[in-house]
Design a protein around this motif. Structure first.
Motif, PDB file in Angstrom:
ATOM      1  N   ARG A   3       0.865  -1.188   0.000  1.00  0.00           N
ATOM      2  CA  ARG A   3       0.000   0.000   0.000  1.00  0.00           C
ATOM      3  C   ARG A   3       0.898   1.233   0.000  1.00  0.00           C
ATOM      4  NH1 ARG A   3      -5.103  -1.551   0.755  1.00  0.00           N
ATOM      5  NH2 ARG A   3      -5.427  -3.620   1.645  1.00  0.00           N
ATOM      6  N   HIS A   4       0.639   2.091  -0.926  1.00  0.00           N
ATOM      7  CA  HIS A   4       1.410   3.341  -1.013  1.00  0.00           C
ATOM      8  C   HIS A   4       0.458   4.454  -1.434  1.00  0.00           C
ATOM      9  CE1 HIS A   4       4.929   5.928  -1.750  1.00  0.00           C
ATOM     10  NE2 HIS A   4       4.208   6.417  -2.743  1.00  0.00           N
ATOM     11  N   HIS A   5       0.334   5.439  -0.579  1.00  0.00           N
ATOM     12  CA  HIS A   5      -0.553   6.557  -0.876  1.00  0.00           C
ATOM     13  C   HIS A   5       0.296   7.822  -0.912  1.00  0.00           C
ATOM     14  CE1 HIS A   5      -3.894   3.850  -0.501  1.00  0.00           C
ATOM     15  NE2 HIS A   5      -3.454   3.465   0.692  1.00  0.00           N
ATOM     16  N   GLY A   6       0.936   8.040  -2.036  1.00  0.00           N
ATOM     17  CA  GLY A   6       1.837   9.168  -2.180  1.00  0.00           C
ATOM     18  C   GLY A   6       1.221  10.281  -3.000  1.00  0.00           C
ATOM     19  N   GLN A   7       2.020  11.283  -3.268  1.00  0.00           N
ATOM     20  CA  GLN A   7       1.550  12.415  -4.062  1.00  0.00           C
ATOM     21  C   GLN A   7       1.463  12.066  -5.539  1.00  0.00           C
ATOM     22  OE1 GLN A   7       3.821  15.947  -3.384  1.00  0.00           O
ATOM     23  NE2 GLN A   7       2.665  17.177  -4.870  1.00  0.00           N
ATOM     24  N   TYR A   8       2.286  11.099  -5.975  1.00  0.00           N
ATOM     25  CA  TYR A   8       2.367  10.800  -7.407  1.00  0.00           C
ATOM     26  C   TYR A   8       1.885   9.391  -7.766  1.00  0.00           C
ATOM     27  CZ  TYR A   8       5.108  15.021  -7.222  1.00  0.00           C
ATOM     28  OH  TYR A   8       5.500  16.325  -6.996  1.00  0.00           O
ATOM     29  N   TYR A   9       1.941   8.475  -6.789  1.00  0.00           N
ATOM     30  CA  TYR A   9       1.556   7.097  -7.086  1.00  0.00           C
ATOM     31  C   TYR A   9       0.674   6.544  -5.977  1.00  0.00           C
ATOM     32  CZ  TYR A   9       5.235   7.439 -10.575  1.00  0.00           C
ATOM     33  OH  TYR A   9       6.005   7.849 -11.628  1.00  0.00           O
ATOM     34  N   GLN A  10      -0.300   5.756  -6.389  1.00  0.00           N
ATOM     35  CA  GLN A  10      -1.208   5.093  -5.471  1.00  0.00           C
ATOM     36  C   GLN A  10      -1.132   3.589  -5.719  1.00  0.00           C
ATOM     37  OE1 GLN A  10      -3.107   6.862  -3.153  1.00  0.00           O
ATOM     38  NE2 GLN A  10      -1.963   8.649  -3.900  1.00  0.00           N
ATOM     39  N   VAL A  11      -0.908   2.838  -4.675  1.00  0.00           N
ATOM     40  CA  VAL A  11      -0.930   1.372  -4.751  1.00  0.00           C
ATOM     41  C   VAL A  11      -1.811   0.900  -3.602  1.00  0.00           C
ATOM     42  CG1 VAL A  11       0.413  -0.757  -4.768  1.00  0.00           C
ATOM     43  CG2 VAL A  11       1.418   1.344  -5.694  1.00  0.00           C
ATOM     44  N   ASN A  12      -2.820   0.107  -3.918  1.00  0.00           N
ATOM     45  CA  ASN A  12      -3.850  -0.224  -2.930  1.00  0.00           C
ATOM     46  C   ASN A  12      -3.932  -1.722  -2.695  1.00  0.00           C
ATOM     47  OD1 ASN A  12      -4.887   2.561  -2.642  1.00  0.00           O
ATOM     48  ND2 ASN A  12      -5.444   2.292  -4.786  1.00  0.00           N
ATOM     49  N   GLY A  13      -2.934  -2.242  -1.996  1.00  0.00           N
ATOM     50  CA  GLY A  13      -2.970  -3.657  -1.631  1.00  0.00           C
ATOM     51  C   GLY A  13      -2.498  -4.598  -2.712  1.00  0.00           C
ATOM     52  N   ALA A  14      -1.621  -4.150  -3.584  1.00  0.00           N
ATOM     53  CA  ALA A  14      -1.082  -5.025  -4.638  1.00  0.00           C
ATOM     54  C   ALA A  14      -0.307  -6.179  -4.021  1.00  0.00           C
ATOM     55  CB  ALA A  14      -0.176  -4.223  -5.567  1.00  0.00           C
ATOM     56  N   LYS A  15      -0.511  -7.370  -4.544  1.00  0.00           N
ATOM     57  CA  LYS A  15       0.218  -8.538  -4.043  1.00  0.00           C
ATOM     58  C   LYS A  15       1.696  -8.399  -4.397  1.00  0.00           C
ATOM     59  CE  LYS A  15      -3.672 -11.730  -4.223  1.00  0.00           C
ATOM     60  NZ  LYS A  15      -3.788 -11.739  -2.754  1.00  0.00           N
ATOM     61  N   ARG A  16       2.544  -8.862  -3.495  1.00  0.00           N
ATOM     62  CA  ARG A  16       3.987  -8.787  -3.711  1.00  0.00           C
ATOM     63  C   ARG A  16       4.445  -9.880  -4.668  1.00  0.00           C
ATOM     64  NH1 ARG A  16       6.084  -5.655   0.601  1.00  0.00           N
ATOM     65  NH2 ARG A  16       4.459  -5.179   2.135  1.00  0.00           N
ATOM     66  N   GLY A  17       5.532  -9.578  -5.400  1.00  0.00           N
ATOM     67  CA  GLY A  17       6.095 -10.560  -6.297  1.00  0.00           C
ATOM     68  C   GLY A  17       5.854 -10.217  -7.760  1.00  0.00           C
TER      69      GLY A  17
END
Length: 300
Positions: free
Chosen positions: A149-163
């Protein structure tokens, strides 16, 4: 003196010309057979006369056996970092651990915008790259439980599976020239990958630029030696008499490279020129001689 003690690497910088596609591939194969450590290609997705670098890297990986491959450097703005992370890991697996991630904040913003990307200021581009590197490493980190999970100013990732998990620890080499980018390189990069021809004062710029990277590394709780110093040399030539940096006989090349390693901490030397004979001599004559010189000096 700032010898960071890394083993020396030697590589080629090949133009990914669409009209000379087979030549580009054959130069990569020549690099592999000549014993070079790296094959790299510039990456400008908005340039219609070039092959797509990611596609070319995959093709070259299948045609080579030992050489490591990288973009020099990947243009981030047209590639979502989570997607880039999976592509990088996939190619690393398929190539047997031979992929490294050269990456930059972006340039030629009009071309990027024309392809549907967003146009950023230089400062915004630096912060976007910082976020992207975090996302990429989190996707590679399969030892940590839970999604990314990454909620930044430029990129959003919402629970992406690792790998997928890369086959080896992929190095992140940052193309950087300006102070903010150098600081980012020191704080989060595994390597610094500029071109000698673009340094403001050539070799004389290295102490100041290395110092900025070192300071940022230490500020982030790292060692300056955590950051390998790579360098592209685009204007190279073998000739009977010395005519400048990497312009002269093979012995002079080796002496200059050894001096750059011992006095300025460079440890990866990547040549342009798209010339088969030059690549072969670089691998057969220059690389072993330079390695011997550096080993002797380090052993004293």
């Amino acid at each position: 003196m700032s010898d960071y003690g890394h083993d020396l690497l030697f590589g080629s910088f090949i133009t990914p010309s669409a009209s000379g596609a087979q030549q580009a591939v054959e130069l990569a194969v020549t690099s592999d057979r000549s014993g070079l450590d790296l094959v790299t290609f510039q990456d400008h997705p908005y340039q219609a006369s070039f092959l797509d670098t990611s596609t070319l890297l995959a093709y070259v990986a299948a045609r080579t056996e030992n050489v490591h491959i990288s973009a020099n450097v990947t243009s981030l703005p047209l590639r979502p970092p989570a997607v880039l992370a999976r592509a990088a890991a996939s190619l690393d697996i398929l190539s047997g651990g031979r992929f490294e991630l050269g990456i930059g904040a972006g340039a030629f913003w009009e071309g990027i915008a024309a392809m549907g990307g967003r146009s950023l200021t230089a400062a915004q581009g630096v912060e976007a790259l910082r976020e992207a590197i975090t996302v990429i490493r989190d996707l590679w980190d399969t030892d940590t439980r839970g999604g990314v999970r990454h909620h930044g100013q430029y990129y959003q990732v919402n629970g992406a599976k690792r790998g997928p998990r890369p086959a080896h620890d992929i190095a992140v080499w940052v193309g950087a020239y300006k102070p903010r980018m150098l600081a980012l390189t020191g704080s989060v990069g595994d390597g610094w990958l500029p071109s000698m021809e673009y340094l403001p004062r050539g070799v004389e710029s290295l102490p100041e630029m290395n110092a900025r990277i070192d300071e940022a590394a230490e500020g982030a709780g790292r060692s300056p030696s955590d950051v390998r110093r790579l360098m592209n040399f685009m204007n190279v030539q073998f000739s009977p008499a010395s005519g400048g940096l990497l312009n002269g006989p093979a012995e002079a090349w080796a002496e200059q490279i050894a001096a750059l390693a011992l006095e300025h901490g460079l440890s990866a030397f990547i040549i342009g020129g798209d010339d088969r004979a030059t690549i072969e001599r670089f691998g057969a004559e220059v690389a072993p001689a330079a390695r011997d010189m550096v080993a002797r000096e380090r052993g004293r």
